[in-house]
Design a protein around this motif. Structure first.
Motif, PDB file in Angstrom:
ATOM      1  N   ILE A  21      75.315  20.809  35.194  1.00  0.00           N
ATOM      2  CA  ILE A  21      76.081  21.286  36.345  1.00  0.00           C
ATOM      3  C   ILE A  21      75.112  21.725  37.435  1.00  0.00           C
ATOM      4  CG2 ILE A  21      77.684  23.046  37.187  1.00  0.00           C
ATOM      5  CD1 ILE A  21      78.994  23.021  34.446  1.00  0.00           C
ATOM      6  N   VAL A  22      75.313  21.203  38.629  1.00  0.00           N
ATOM      7  CA  VAL A  22      74.408  21.504  39.742  1.00  0.00           C
ATOM      8  C   VAL A  22      74.987  22.613  40.624  1.00  0.00           C
ATOM      9  CG1 VAL A  22      73.096  20.538  41.664  1.00  0.00           C
ATOM     10  CG2 VAL A  22      73.623  19.099  39.672  1.00  0.00           C
ATOM     11  N   TYR A  23      76.224  22.448  41.065  1.00  0.00           N
ATOM     12  CA  TYR A  23      76.856  23.447  41.933  1.00  0.00           C
ATOM     13  C   TYR A  23      78.284  23.716  41.465  1.00  0.00           C
ATOM     14  CZ  TYR A  23      73.079  22.448  45.271  1.00  0.00           C
ATOM     15  OH  TYR A  23      71.857  22.285  45.860  1.00  0.00           O
ATOM     16  N   ILE A  24      78.721  24.951  41.625  1.00  0.00           N
ATOM     17  CA  ILE A  24      80.124  25.300  41.432  1.00  0.00           C
ATOM     18  C   ILE A  24      80.500  26.363  42.457  1.00  0.00           C
ATOM     19  CG2 ILE A  24      79.551  26.947  39.584  1.00  0.00           C
ATOM     20  CD1 ILE A  24      82.333  26.251  38.355  1.00  0.00           C
ATOM     21  N   PHE A  25      81.617  26.138  43.129  1.00  0.00           N
ATOM     22  CA  PHE A  25      82.106  27.068  44.155  1.00  0.00           C
ATOM     23  C   PHE A  25      83.586  27.315  43.926  1.00  0.00           C
ATOM     24  CE2 PHE A  25      84.900  27.008  47.870  1.00  0.00           C
ATOM     25  CZ  PHE A  25      84.611  28.244  48.416  1.00  0.00           C
ATOM     26  N   THR A  26      84.001  28.577  44.083  1.00  0.00           N
ATOM     27  CA  THR A  26      85.423  28.910  44.101  1.00  0.00           C
ATOM     28  C   THR A  26      85.699  29.854  45.258  1.00  0.00           C
ATOM     29  OG1 THR A  26      85.039  30.711  42.504  1.00  0.00           O
ATOM     30  CG2 THR A  26      85.784  28.593  41.625  1.00  0.00           C
ATOM     31  N   ASP A  27      86.812  29.666  45.907  1.00  0.00           N
ATOM     32  CA  ASP A  27      87.218  30.500  47.027  1.00  0.00           C
ATOM     33  C   ASP A  27      87.367  31.948  46.549  1.00  0.00           C
ATOM     34  OD1 ASP A  27      88.700  31.869  49.034  1.00  0.00           O
ATOM     35  OD2 ASP A  27      89.512  29.965  49.749  1.00  0.00           O
ATOM     36  N   PRO A  28      86.648  32.897  47.144  1.00  0.00           N
ATOM     37  CA  PRO A  28      86.720  34.292  46.685  1.00  0.00           C
ATOM     38  C   PRO A  28      88.107  34.905  46.805  1.00  0.00           C
ATOM     39  CG  PRO A  28      85.481  34.113  48.749  1.00  0.00           C
ATOM     40  CD  PRO A  28      85.673  32.721  48.244  1.00  0.00           C
ATOM     41  N   VAL A  29      88.929  34.380  47.680  1.00  0.00           N
ATOM     42  CA  VAL A  29      90.279  34.928  47.859  1.00  0.00           C
ATOM     43  C   VAL A  29      91.135  34.682  46.623  1.00  0.00           C
ATOM     44  CG1 VAL A  29      92.398  34.788  49.238  1.00  0.00           C
ATOM     45  CG2 VAL A  29      90.155  34.659  50.366  1.00  0.00           C
ATOM     46  N   VAL A  30      90.906  33.557  45.928  1.00  0.00           N
ATOM     47  CA  VAL A  30      91.729  33.216  44.757  1.00  0.00           C
ATOM     48  C   VAL A  30      90.922  33.231  43.459  1.00  0.00           C
ATOM     49  CG1 VAL A  30      93.422  31.895  46.046  1.00  0.00           C
ATOM     50  CG2 VAL A  30      91.368  30.747  45.205  1.00  0.00           C
ATOM     51  N   ARG A  31      89.683  33.671  43.520  1.00  0.00           N
ATOM     52  CA  ARG A  31      88.788  33.643  42.366  1.00  0.00           C
ATOM     53  C   ARG A  31      89.334  34.483  41.202  1.00  0.00           C
ATOM     54  NH1 ARG A  31      83.128  35.018  44.322  1.00  0.00           N
ATOM     55  NH2 ARG A  31      83.343  32.931  45.245  1.00  0.00           N
TER      56      ARG A  31
ATOM     57  N   ASN B 142      87.148  13.466  51.388  1.00  0.00           N
ATOM     58  CA  ASN B 142      87.015  14.927  51.446  1.00  0.00           C
ATOM     59  C   ASN B 142      85.562  15.402  51.406  1.00  0.00           C
ATOM     60  OD1 ASN B 142      89.794  16.079  51.454  1.00  0.00           O
ATOM     61  ND2 ASN B 142      89.992  14.832  49.595  1.00  0.00           N
ATOM     62  N   LEU B 143      84.638  14.470  51.482  1.00  0.00           N
ATOM     63  CA  LEU B 143      83.224  14.841  51.358  1.00  0.00           C
ATOM     64  C   LEU B 143      82.782  15.763  52.493  1.00  0.00           C
ATOM     65  CD1 LEU B 143      80.512  14.579  49.907  1.00  0.00           C
ATOM     66  CD2 LEU B 143      80.080  12.482  51.224  1.00  0.00           C
ATOM     67  N   GLU B 144      83.135  15.435  53.715  1.00  0.00           N
ATOM     68  CA  GLU B 144      82.705  16.246  54.864  1.00  0.00           C
ATOM     69  C   GLU B 144      83.234  17.676  54.753  1.00  0.00           C
ATOM     70  OE1 GLU B 144      82.928  16.220  59.772  1.00  0.00           O
ATOM     71  OE2 GLU B 144      83.534  14.449  58.619  1.00  0.00           O
ATOM     72  N   LYS B 145      84.477  17.819  54.335  1.00  0.00           N
ATOM     73  CA  LYS B 145      85.084  19.150  54.187  1.00  0.00           C
ATOM     74  C   LYS B 145      84.355  19.952  53.105  1.00  0.00           C
ATOM     75  CE  LYS B 145      89.539  19.384  54.298  1.00  0.00           C
ATOM     76  NZ  LYS B 145      90.993  19.296  53.902  1.00  0.00           N
ATOM     77  N   ALA B 146      84.044  19.295  51.980  1.00  0.00           N
ATOM     78  CA  ALA B 146      83.355  19.977  50.885  1.00  0.00           C
ATOM     79  C   ALA B 146      81.959  20.403  51.298  1.00  0.00           C
ATOM     80  CB  ALA B 146      83.296  19.077  49.659  1.00  0.00           C
ATOM     81  N   LEU B 147      81.258  19.544  52.023  1.00  0.00           N
ATOM     82  CA  LEU B 147      79.886  19.856  52.420  1.00  0.00           C
ATOM     83  C   LEU B 147      79.839  20.954  53.486  1.00  0.00           C
ATOM     84  CD1 LEU B 147      78.220  16.319  52.444  1.00  0.00           C
ATOM     85  CD2 LEU B 147      78.098  18.108  50.694  1.00  0.00           C
ATOM     86  N   LYS B 148      80.872  21.071  54.289  1.00  0.00           N
ATOM     87  CA  LYS B 148      80.933  22.169  55.260  1.00  0.00           C
ATOM     88  C   LYS B 148      81.021  23.497  54.526  1.00  0.00           C
ATOM     89  CE  LYS B 148      83.470  23.791  59.324  1.00  0.00           C
ATOM     90  NZ  LYS B 148      84.613  23.522  60.254  1.00  0.00           N
ATOM     91  N   ILE B 149      81.844  23.563  53.476  1.00  0.00           N
ATOM     92  CA  ILE B 149      81.924  24.771  52.655  1.00  0.00           C
ATOM     93  C   ILE B 149      80.593  25.018  51.954  1.00  0.00           C
ATOM     94  CG2 ILE B 149      83.067  25.831  50.668  1.00  0.00           C
ATOM     95  CD1 ILE B 149      85.553  24.173  51.393  1.00  0.00           C
TER      96      ILE B 149
ATOM     97  N   ASP C  33      77.581  24.294  52.859  1.00  0.00           N
ATOM     98  CA  ASP C  33      76.580  24.852  53.771  1.00  0.00           C
ATOM     99  C   ASP C  33      76.808  26.339  54.023  1.00  0.00           C
ATOM    100  OD1 ASP C  33      75.292  22.440  54.034  1.00  0.00           O
ATOM    101  OD2 ASP C  33      76.296  21.885  55.908  1.00  0.00           O
ATOM    102  N   GLN C  34      78.032  26.779  53.921  1.00  0.00           N
ATOM    103  CA  GLN C  34      78.373  28.173  54.220  1.00  0.00           C
ATOM    104  C   GLN C  34      78.099  29.111  53.040  1.00  0.00           C
ATOM    105  OE1 GLN C  34      82.499  27.740  55.266  1.00  0.00           O
ATOM    106  NE2 GLN C  34      82.068  27.141  57.388  1.00  0.00           N
ATOM    107  N   VAL C  35      78.165  28.601  51.811  1.00  0.00           N
ATOM    108  CA  VAL C  35      78.167  29.505  50.657  1.00  0.00           C
ATOM    109  C   VAL C  35      76.877  29.499  49.840  1.00  0.00           C
ATOM    110  CG1 VAL C  35      80.674  29.407  50.468  1.00  0.00           C
ATOM    111  CG2 VAL C  35      79.293  27.811  49.141  1.00  0.00           C
ATOM    112  N   PHE C  36      76.047  28.461  49.963  1.00  0.00           N
ATOM    113  CA  PHE C  36      74.841  28.419  49.144  1.00  0.00           C
ATOM    114  C   PHE C  36      73.600  28.739  49.976  1.00  0.00           C
ATOM    115  CE2 PHE C  36      77.739  25.924  46.562  1.00  0.00           C
ATOM    116  CZ  PHE C  36      77.471  26.406  45.295  1.00  0.00           C
ATOM    117  N   PRO C  37      72.688  29.579  49.447  1.00  0.00           N
ATOM    118  CA  PRO C  37      71.463  29.913  50.183  1.00  0.00           C
ATOM    119  C   PRO C  37      70.596  28.686  50.376  1.00  0.00           C
ATOM    120  CG  PRO C  37      71.368  30.757  47.935  1.00  0.00           C
ATOM    121  CD  PRO C  37      72.760  30.255  48.143  1.00  0.00           C
TER     122      PRO C  37
END
Length: 224
Positions: free
Chosen positions: A81-91, A15-22, A24-28
């Motif tokens: 902790i380096v990064y944390i992401f949660t989908d805004p739709v279910v946050r 699942n690494l590729e899927k996680a890294l695609k997200i 790239d989209q969410v972090f400046p």
């Protein structure tokens, strides 16, 4: 909401590729590491026990809705902790807290495996100025993280030619006795050595100057 947890590890990178695609989209870009750093972190965790690297991912059904990464630093018994992401739709359903608590649980397991009764503390960096950062900081405060204000913290540049990045650091005590200033300085030293020097391979002179600017002793820190 039921979350299915998994981890990306040396033996499980499906699942690494899927996680890294997200990612790239969410972090400046200024705080976004190159993809090879994640691979180096995973390899580092394989070779450098009891230090560890955790790449937690959460699924709701088949959809990846959260991830979080963090290092366990055995010499100071601290999680970073380096990064944390949660989908805004279910946050709004408490996903952020669930993800944070699950990562803390994994880091606490690392502390136990390193011979400690429990993790001493968890440290994380957050941005300082954007409106989203205010909301994020309030989220961490609700989850018992406190901003540490006794230092003007700087993240070293993650990209060649960039400058140090002023950030806030938040700390959550995991034991009854609060982590003190000296222990926090030692934890930052460990973060700079294990994360930014060994894994990210940032030039040690850049790291030394960054630590010096923060008033943290860096003597003999990068000698081995």
């Amino acid at each position: 909401m039921t979350i299915k947890w998994d981890e990306i590890t040396f033996d499980n990178v499906s699942n690494l590729e899927k996680a890294l695609k997200i990612f790239d989209q969410v972090f400046p870009v200024e705080v976004r590491e190159s993809h090879d750093i994640f691979l180096k972190s995973i390899q580092y965790a394989k070779r450098n026990k009891p230090n560890n690297f955790r790449f937690l991912i959460g699924f709701e059904g088949e959809k990846m809705v959260s991830f979080a990464t963090g290092h366990y630093l055995a010499d100071v018994n601290v999680g970073f902790i380096v990064y944390i992401f949660t989908d805004p739709v279910v946050r709004s359903k408490g996903l952020g807290t669930k993800t944070l608590l699950k990562l803390e649980e994994l880091l606490n397991k690392d502390a136990f495996l390193a011979g400690y009764t429990s993790l001493k503390a968890v440290i994380l960096e957050t941005e300082t100025e954007k409106q989203d950062c205010i909301k994020r900081n309030k989220f961490f405060e609700r989850n018992n993280y406190k901003q540490y204000k006794n230092i003007d913290y700087l993240q070293p540049p993650l990209h060649f030619g960039a400058s140090n990045i002023p950030l806030n650091i938040f700390i959550k005590n995991m034991q009854p006795n609060e982590i003190n200033d000296e222990e926090i300085s030692n934890a930052i030293r460990s973060i700079f050595r294990e994360k930014y020097y060994i894994v990210n391979e940032i030039d040690k002179d850049i790291l030394k100057l960054c630590l010096k600017t923060m008033g943290i002793n860096n003597e003999a820190l990068f000698n081995n």
